[in-house]
Scaffold this motif. Structure first.
Motif, PDB file in Angstrom:
ATOM      1  N   GLY A  50       0.788  -1.246   0.000  1.00  0.00           N
ATOM      2  CA  GLY A  50       0.000   0.000   0.000  1.00  0.00           C
ATOM      3  C   GLY A  50       0.806   1.273   0.000  1.00  0.00           C
ATOM      4  O   GLY A  50       0.315   2.319   0.433  1.00  0.00           O
ATOM      5  N   LYS A  53       3.601   1.165  -5.051  1.00  0.00           N
ATOM      6  CA  LYS A  53       4.382   0.444  -6.067  1.00  0.00           C
ATOM      7  C   LYS A  53       3.552   0.181  -7.332  1.00  0.00           C
ATOM      8  O   LYS A  53       4.010   0.434  -8.446  1.00  0.00           O
ATOM      9  CB  LYS A  53       4.907  -0.885  -5.491  1.00  0.00           C
ATOM     10  CG  LYS A  53       5.805  -0.706  -4.268  1.00  0.00           C
ATOM     11  CD  LYS A  53       6.366  -2.025  -3.769  1.00  0.00           C
ATOM     12  CE  LYS A  53       5.337  -3.020  -3.274  1.00  0.00           C
ATOM     13  NZ  LYS A  53       4.554  -2.546  -2.093  1.00  0.00           N
ATOM     14  N   THR A  54       2.357  -0.329  -7.133  1.00  0.00           N
ATOM     15  CA  THR A  54       1.518  -0.668  -8.281  1.00  0.00           C
ATOM     16  C   THR A  54       1.138   0.599  -9.055  1.00  0.00           C
ATOM     17  O   THR A  54       1.176   0.612 -10.296  1.00  0.00           O
ATOM     18  CB  THR A  54       0.256  -1.422  -7.805  1.00  0.00           C
ATOM     19  OG1 THR A  54       0.687  -2.629  -7.180  1.00  0.00           O
ATOM     20  CG2 THR A  54      -0.674  -1.754  -8.958  1.00  0.00           C
ATOM     21  N   GLU A 196      -6.756  11.676  -3.860  1.00  0.00           N
ATOM     22  CA  GLU A 196      -7.405  10.387  -4.115  1.00  0.00           C
ATOM     23  C   GLU A 196      -8.798  10.299  -3.512  1.00  0.00           C
ATOM     24  O   GLU A 196      -9.652   9.589  -4.014  1.00  0.00           O
ATOM     25  CB  GLU A 196      -6.540   9.250  -3.557  1.00  0.00           C
ATOM     26  CG  GLU A 196      -5.222   9.083  -4.283  1.00  0.00           C
ATOM     27  CD  GLU A 196      -5.370   8.325  -5.595  1.00  0.00           C
ATOM     28  OE1 GLU A 196      -5.876   7.194  -5.590  1.00  0.00           O
ATOM     29  OE2 GLU A 196      -4.989   8.872  -6.638  1.00  0.00           O
TER      30      GLU A 196
HETATM   31  N1  LIG Z   1       3.183   8.260  -4.719  1.00  0.00           N
HETATM   32  C1  LIG Z   1       1.854   8.096  -4.875  1.00  0.00           C
HETATM   33  N2  LIG Z   1       1.158   8.842  -5.753  1.00  0.00           N
HETATM   34  C2  LIG Z   1      -0.165   8.699  -5.887  1.00  0.00           C
HETATM   35  N3  LIG Z   1      -0.907   7.817  -5.184  1.00  0.00           N
HETATM   36  C3  LIG Z   1      -0.284   7.038  -4.302  1.00  0.00           C
HETATM   37  C4  LIG Z   1       1.116   7.137  -4.103  1.00  0.00           C
HETATM   38  N4  LIG Z   1       1.475   6.244  -3.138  1.00  0.00           N
HETATM   39  C5  LIG Z   1       0.348   5.634  -2.756  1.00  0.00           C
HETATM   40  N5  LIG Z   1      -0.718   6.099  -3.448  1.00  0.00           N
HETATM   41  C6  LIG Z   1      -2.125   5.729  -3.212  1.00  0.00           C
HETATM   42  O1  LIG Z   1      -2.098   4.559  -2.395  1.00  0.00           O
HETATM   43  C7  LIG Z   1      -2.829   3.499  -3.015  1.00  0.00           C
HETATM   44  C8  LIG Z   1      -2.094   2.196  -2.802  1.00  0.00           C
HETATM   45  O2  LIG Z   1      -0.933   2.176  -3.595  1.00  0.00           O
HETATM   46  P1  LIG Z   1      -0.495   0.876  -4.415  1.00  0.00           P
HETATM   47  O3  LIG Z   1       0.314   1.363  -5.562  1.00  0.00           O
HETATM   48  O4  LIG Z   1      -1.673   0.029  -4.726  1.00  0.00           O
HETATM   49  O5  LIG Z   1       0.415   0.166  -3.319  1.00  0.00           O
HETATM   50  P2  LIG Z   1       1.344  -1.126  -3.401  1.00  0.00           P
HETATM   51  O6  LIG Z   1       1.316  -1.617  -4.812  1.00  0.00           O
HETATM   52  O7  LIG Z   1       2.683  -0.637  -2.950  1.00  0.00           O
HETATM   53  O8  LIG Z   1       0.738  -2.111  -2.447  1.00  0.00           O
HETATM   54  C9  LIG Z   1      -2.945   3.893  -4.461  1.00  0.00           C
HETATM   55  O9  LIG Z   1      -4.133   3.372  -5.007  1.00  0.00           O
HETATM   56  C10 LIG Z   1      -2.978   5.393  -4.398  1.00  0.00           C
HETATM   57  O10 LIG Z   1      -4.285   5.822  -4.074  1.00  0.00           O
END
Ligand SMILES: Nc1ncnc2c1ncn2[C@@H]1O[C@H](COP(=O)(O)OP(=O)(O)O)[C@@H](O)[C@H]1O
Ligand SMILES: [Mg+2]
Length: 275
Positions: A50, A53-54, A196
């Motif tokens: 969270g 990364k994704t 968001e």
């Molecule tokens: N640097 C960022 N810029 C924009 N949104 C972000 C960022 N970091 C986290 N988020 C928000 O947090 C949520 C979770 O991030 P995600 O990429 O799904 O995490 P991970 O893949 O690391 O588990 C995203 O859907 C977005 O809303």
């Protein structure tokens, strides 16, 4: 010609025909990604769940104008789930490419989320793709596919869950450039949560401050701290009219623990931080 039946249920393809997904950079990660892409080097993203990364990969794939094939790895995921398999269709046996093969053929970006979860045989497929050969052998069809210059492999893993069985083997990890991700700095996180969720920045600010306090408890009592994702959920609930205390409970406390003692300690932090 192989028939593409889009068989892999856990693959999503995002085409870069919409806008570029919103992403706030934390440092030099966008430049590193561009360099890795240009020089055809695979990339490993390390970091807690969270933290973005994704979203980062979705953002960069759109910026590069390449289709993205995301696979969430799990402990039943085999090499065949990535490369493809023969399927019965109307009495015929047809080959169906898996998401990795589709990414290689189309010069896309393949993102294997939580790659350590996958079965061991996955590494056998990844190795020839991640050195300068850039080859994907399809054992079943006898095909040997050379990845086009546009193809890129990105994997992620969460070192927090690391244990002897679930860490990347050195022979695998040393094939990737790596970036460490953490939670965004305070000001950036406030901006992200506001954007968001639609909740005003001044109302997101105390939530972010609280999350940072709760993260300090990680390690002692908690395996993982409040993620940026949970903060976004919390702010979304508040923006939709939920009382902040209720939103905090269901988005920032209950997801973290099942232990009554730890929950009480977390609620104590909420009371002290928000007054
Ligand atoms: N640097 C960022 N810029 C924009 N949104 C972000 C960022 N970091 C986290 N988020 C928000 O947090 C949520 C979770 O991030 P995600 O990429 O799904 O995490 P991970 O893949 O690391 O588990 C995203 O859907 C977005 O809303
Ligand atoms: Mg993810």
């Amino acid at each position: 010609m192989p028939v593409n039946l889009s068989a892999a249920k856990d693959a999503t393809t995002i085409h870069a025909d919409g806008g570029v997904p919103y992403y706030v950079p934390m440092g030099g990660e966008c430049a590193l990604f561009e360099r890795a892409y240009k020089h055809r080097l695979p990339l490993l993203l390390k970091g807690p769940t969270g933290c973005g990364k994704t979203r980062f990969v979705a953002h960069m794939a759109a910026r590069m104008g390449r289709p993205l094939y995301t696979v969430s790895c799990h402990d039943d995921l085999t090499a065949a789930d990535l490369t493809g398999r023969y399927l019965l269709k109307g009495g015929d046996t047809v080959w169906a490419d898996g998401p990795l093969t589709r990414a290689v053929r189309s010069g896309g970006i393949c993102y294997l989320d939580e790659v350590v979860e996958a079965r061991k045989d996955v590494t056998v497929v990844l190795h020839p793709l991640t050195d300068d050969r850039r080859l994907l052998p399809l054992e079943r069809t006898g095909e040997l596919i050379e990845a086009p210059p546009e193809f890129m492999l990105v994997v992620s893993y969460n070192p927090g869950y690391q244990n002897i069985l679930k860490s990347l083997k050195p022979s695998t990890r040393q094939r990737f450039l790596a970036i460490e991700f953490g939670f965004p700095p305070e000001a950036a996180e406030i901006a992200i949560v506001a954007k968001e969720s639609g909740l005003a920045e001044e109302r997101c600010e105390p939530l972010v401050r609280l999350a940072r306090r709760l993260r300090d408890l990680k390690g002692q009592d908690l395996e993982e701290g409040v993620s940026t994702r949970l903060l976004v959920y919390c702010a979304t609930l508040i923006q939709s009219g939920m009382k902040p205390a209720d939103a905090i409970l269901s988005a920032m406390i209950e997801p973290l623990t099942d232990e009554p003692d730890i929950k009480a300690a977390l609620l104590e932090v909420v009371a002290v931080t928000l007054g």
